[in-house]
Design a protein around this motif. Structure first.
Motif, PDB file in Angstrom:
ATOM      1  N   UNK A 331       0.822  -1.205   0.000  1.00 51.18           N
ATOM      2  CA  UNK A 331       0.000   0.000   0.000  1.00 51.18           C
ATOM      3  C   UNK A 331       0.862   1.265   0.000  1.00 51.18           C
ATOM      4  N   UNK A 332       1.952   1.247   0.759  1.00 50.45           N
ATOM      5  CA  UNK A 332       2.815   2.422   0.803  1.00 50.45           C
ATOM      6  C   UNK A 332       3.517   2.644  -0.539  1.00 50.45           C
ATOM      7  N   UNK A 333       3.826   1.570  -1.240  1.00 51.35           N
ATOM      8  CA  UNK A 333       4.391   1.720  -2.588  1.00 51.35           C
ATOM      9  C   UNK A 333       3.368   2.361  -3.512  1.00 51.35           C
ATOM     10  N   UNK A 342      -3.287   8.335   1.234  1.00 49.68           N
ATOM     11  CA  UNK A 342      -2.761   7.832   2.504  1.00 49.68           C
ATOM     12  C   UNK A 342      -3.892   7.487   3.475  1.00 49.68           C
ATOM     13  N   UNK A 343      -5.077   8.078   3.272  1.00 50.02           N
ATOM     14  CA  UNK A 343      -6.175   7.782   4.182  1.00 50.02           C
ATOM     15  C   UNK A 343      -6.588   6.308   4.100  1.00 50.02           C
ATOM     16  N   UNK A 344      -6.401   5.706   2.926  1.00 51.59           N
ATOM     17  CA  UNK A 344      -6.704   4.279   2.780  1.00 51.59           C
ATOM     18  C   UNK A 344      -5.820   3.455   3.702  1.00 51.59           C
ATOM     19  N   UNK A 349      -4.671   0.483   8.992  1.00 47.52           N
ATOM     20  CA  UNK A 349      -3.587   0.108   9.885  1.00 47.52           C
ATOM     21  C   UNK A 349      -3.459   0.961  11.141  1.00 47.52           C
ATOM     22  N   UNK A 350      -4.311   1.944  11.308  1.00 48.76           N
ATOM     23  CA  UNK A 350      -4.190   2.746  12.526  1.00 48.76           C
ATOM     24  C   UNK A 350      -4.683   1.942  13.725  1.00 48.76           C
ATOM     25  N   UNK A 449     -14.900  -5.497   2.231  1.00 49.43           N
ATOM     26  CA  UNK A 449     -14.035  -4.481   1.641  1.00 49.43           C
ATOM     27  C   UNK A 449     -12.605  -4.605   2.148  1.00 49.43           C
ATOM     28  N   UNK A 450     -12.453  -5.118   3.365  1.00 44.05           N
ATOM     29  CA  UNK A 450     -11.140  -5.337   3.965  1.00 44.05           C
ATOM     30  C   UNK A 450     -10.899  -6.841   4.006  1.00 44.05           C
TER      31      UNK A 450
END
Length: 757
Positions: A331-333, A342-344, A349-350, A449-450
């Motif tokens: 995701x970070x890539x 970044x909100x995704x 992961x928060x 969705x997750x």
């Protein structure tokens, strides 16, 4: 005679089968080392019928088994099991069946969609199976080891581990799961043993290993040491094993769980107990760096330095599975390429997001909604109607417990719309397709969705709602009997997931009853369930012992389940699976023989075909037990019917014709096995029916014609049935209802090949 190329033997008068439908009575040379349990034959029928009736029943049993082997529906169901298992694992764990071992429990991981800890690289692509199947034990693929080198991050004590291994050539790593112990072991061995690395079977006994079992210059890994074996190790055992390593130029690493007791006063100098885990941020940094190698200039190579990203990384704990780190890295890539926001990443992961999951589930409005969420966890990414039906079954079970009065169990069928149910479940509807016997059809599928939610939901129920878990387990047990592979395989995988945490309970309440039932659907559900723990290092020996127990049980249902599980399990190597199947075949009736044949087909696909064919050659010798010999010949027919090869854009070839043409090392085994089929009375008719199907293949793939003619020529020469083969080809060439043109073409080449000898 030799095992590699024995002469075919005509069937003897003593080959007549028992009246209970077994492939035959004991005949030929006895095997003193194989003394079957008396209980293994206690379920045979009394032999009080007349000889004529026995013969008629036996002929019917033989015909039934061979007809089943030729049934396209059976072949289709067998071929689709692997793909359905892969879909079930993908939906439940977010990774295919071949890569499940990478799902967690390691601190280091492979880059990209590669299976951690899986070995083997054989690929078969055809109508009935298109799946890369990897085995756990055996030679580790060089590509896998190379990817370890690219991704690996050394723990603090890596140098000390290297020193101990190089000094003693035998090392015990005692550490808990999830610390990266397996990847570290493979990395150590690969650096020191350039000729290759092999994984030992989980039932390998360190005290009895012999020099002949080691190849020079190789590294060896035992991924989990049985506590019973660990407790009895003595210094002279390890000294002898270390000497074997030195003599062969090998090294060995043995992984021991931190809860397993070792005799440190005997072998403490070989044990590393200070193994440290690599910090998640170091692994994540390495993963993202690799993902951005050779990337476009516009990619943000400093994505990890963003304050928002640092905040997310700071919330990661050392317990986070490597699979989740890999997904976070992916995701970070994507963020670095500005493909997603970044909100995704933050939503997923928060710490607040993780804490909110339990609150979200607990806030589901009613039993119906909770049942829908749990059903979706089991049937994630399946047709929405299937999810809804399964949810209704579960909700009814919940209501019987929560609302015991009959009058209160009515349902307002229009109370909540499906769209609202899906939305409340944090799911979505997506257009997809579903395989049927008539081809693919479009369907609407429901999925979270997750992709973490299937596991999270079942784990939340398991840890927080014990009474509800009892209901869910009974529901899964019932789902296993439904004659729909989409249902019983998914139920099996869900039961397998739960078995990781309480194997004894789940096995006793769900898996064993499925296997004992004797029904096809429930047997496949049990096999599917066992594939989950079988892919986890700590369960390899347990599953191996369980299948050994089943294969020797008095109940033929369990022997059948053992056979099918041995063909598909990754807990043991194909060699070990074949050794257990050898025993099952020794005491097989025709039903069990059929299941052994399907297992042989699975091993032929996922292992080295040379190993399987050599085994069938040995089993079908004239001096073998008749049950085993007849089982081997049936397995040849089943495998030949089930497996097809498609290569270089050509049409599908019959697997044995393709291998006979393209693999000279296999040709002689194939010729010998079909020669034996043609001189075994019980198999002659069906073998010619199968050869006729080969001939039909040439109509859609003319390139098969000449190789088939050459193969038939060699089979005829080996069996002495050349004239009979030619007679059949000539008859088919004149039959207006048969493969007339194809048979003429094959016959023409057959005569040409025969004349050229």
């Amino acid at each position: 005679m030799t095992d590699a190329d024995p002469e075919p033997v005509e069937p003897q008068n003593g080959d007549a089968a028992d009246a209970d439908g077994s492939p035959g009575s004991e005949g030929g040379a006895k095997e003193p080392e194989e003394k079957p349990d008396k209980s293994a034959d206690e379920d045979r029928k009394p032999k009080d019928e007349s000889q004529d009736k026995e013969k008629a029943e036996e002929e019917e049993n033989v015909r039934s088994a061979q007809d089943r082997a030729a049934d396209p529906e059976n072949a289709q169901q067998w071929g689709l099991f692997a793909s359905r298992m892969d879909s079930a694992f993908q939906a439940m764990f977010g990774v295919g069946a071949s890569g499940f071992a990478a799902a967690g429990g390691t601190a280091n991981f492979f880059l990209g969609d590669t299976a951690v800890g899986q070995v083997g690289d054989r690929n078969f692509v055809g109508r009935r199976r298109s799946l890369e199947i990897r085995v756990r034990s055996g030679l580790v693929a060089k590509e896998v080891l190379a990817q370890i080198d690219e991704a690996y991050v050394e723990p603090d004590d890596y140098r000390e581990l290297t020193r101990k291994l190089e000094q003693h050539q035998l090392l015990f790593i005692k550490a808990r799961g999830g610390t990266g112990r397996t990847m570290t072991a493979l990395h150590l061995l690969h650096r020191s043993c350039q000729d290759g690395v092999r994984k030992l079977d989980p039932d390998a006994r360190l005290k009895t290993l012999q020099p002949k079992e080691f190849q020079p210059g190789h590294g060896y890994l035992l991924e989990s040491l049985d506590p019973e074996q660990a407790a009895t190790l003595k210094s002279f055992h390890t000294e002898r094993l270390g000497q074997y390593m030195r003599d062969k130029g090998c090294m060995m690493v043995v992984i021991v769980d931190e809860s397993t007791s070792l005799p440190m006063h005997e072998i403490g100098h070989l044990v590393s107990t200070g193994f440290t885990r690599v910090k998640p941020d170091r692994l994540l940094e390495r993963y993202v760096e690799w993902g951005l190698v050779d990337s476009a200039p516009e990619a943000d190579h400093e994505v990890l330095s963003r304050p928002e990203v640092k905040e997310i990384i700071a919330q990661l704990t050392e317990e986070v599975p490597a699979r989740e780190l890999a997904k976070l890295g992916d995701l970070l890539i994507e963020v670095a390429y500005d493909r997603i926001g970044l909100e995704t990443v933050r939503d997923r992961y928060s710490a607040a997001s993780k804490a909110g999951f339990g609150e979200w589930f607990d806030a589901q409005d009613d039993l119906e909604q909770r049942a829908f969420v749990i059903a979706l966890a089991v049937f994630n990414d399946e047709p929405v109607q299937l999810v809804s039906t399964a949810a209704t079954m579960l909700a009814d079970r919940f209501k019987k417990l929560a609302i015991p009065r009959r009058g209160d169990r009515s349902r307002d069928v229009f109370a909540v719309s499906l769209a609202e149910r899906v939305q409340q479940a944090r799911a979505e509807l997506a257009t997809g397709s579903q395989e049927t016997e008539f081809g693919d059809v479009p369907v609407s599928k429901a999925r979270f969705q997750d992709e973490r939610y299937p596991q999270l939901v079942l784990d939340h129920v398991r840890t927080q709602y014990t009474q509800a878990l009892d209901v869910v387990m009974d529901w899964l047990l019932a789902l296993g009997s439904i004659p729909n592979p989409q249902v019983h395989i998914r139920a099996g995988v869900a039961a397998g997931l739960l078995s990781q945490y309480d194997f004894v309970n789940v096995f006793g309440r769900i898996i064993n009853p499925w296997a004992v039932s004797g029904e096809r659907e429930q047997r496949w559900a049990a096999v599917a369930a066992l594939q989950v723990p079988a892919r986890l290092p700590g369960y390899g020996l347990l599953i191996s012992k369980l299948l050994r127990h089943w294969s020797r049980h008095t109940l033929r249902q369990l022997r059948s389940a053992a056979a099918q599980a041995l063909g598909t399990t990754t807990s043991i190597s194909p060699d070990a699976a074949l050794r257990q199947l050898k025993y099952v075949a020794r005491h097989a009736d025709w039903i069990i023989a059929y299941h052994v044949g399907e297992a042989i087909s699975d091993l032929f696909v996922r292992a080295d075909p040379v190993l399987v064919l050599q085994t069938l050659v040995r089993w079908s010798r004239g001096d073998e037990f008749v049950e085993r010999r007849m089982t081997a010949l049936l397995a040849v027919l089943i495998t030949s019917h089930y497996v097809e090869i498609q290569a270089d854009g050509s049409e599908r070839w019959p697997a044995f014709v393709w291998f006979a043409e393209h693999r000279p090392d296999l040709r002689r085994h194939i010729v010998l096995l079909f020669a034996r089929l043609l001189v075994t009375v019980d198999f002659v008719r069906r073998t010619y029916v199968h050869i006729k199907q080969w001939v039909r293949t040439t109509r859609r793939e003319p390139a098969v014609t000449q190789p088939l003619a050459r193969l038939l020529r060699d089979i005829g020469a080996r069996s002495g049935e050349t004239a009979s083969i030619r007679t059949h080809l000539a008859a088919w060439a004149e039959d207006p209802d048969g493969p007339l043109i194809a048979a003429r073409a094959v016959l023409q080449h057959f005569d040409k090949e025969e004349g050229s000898q």
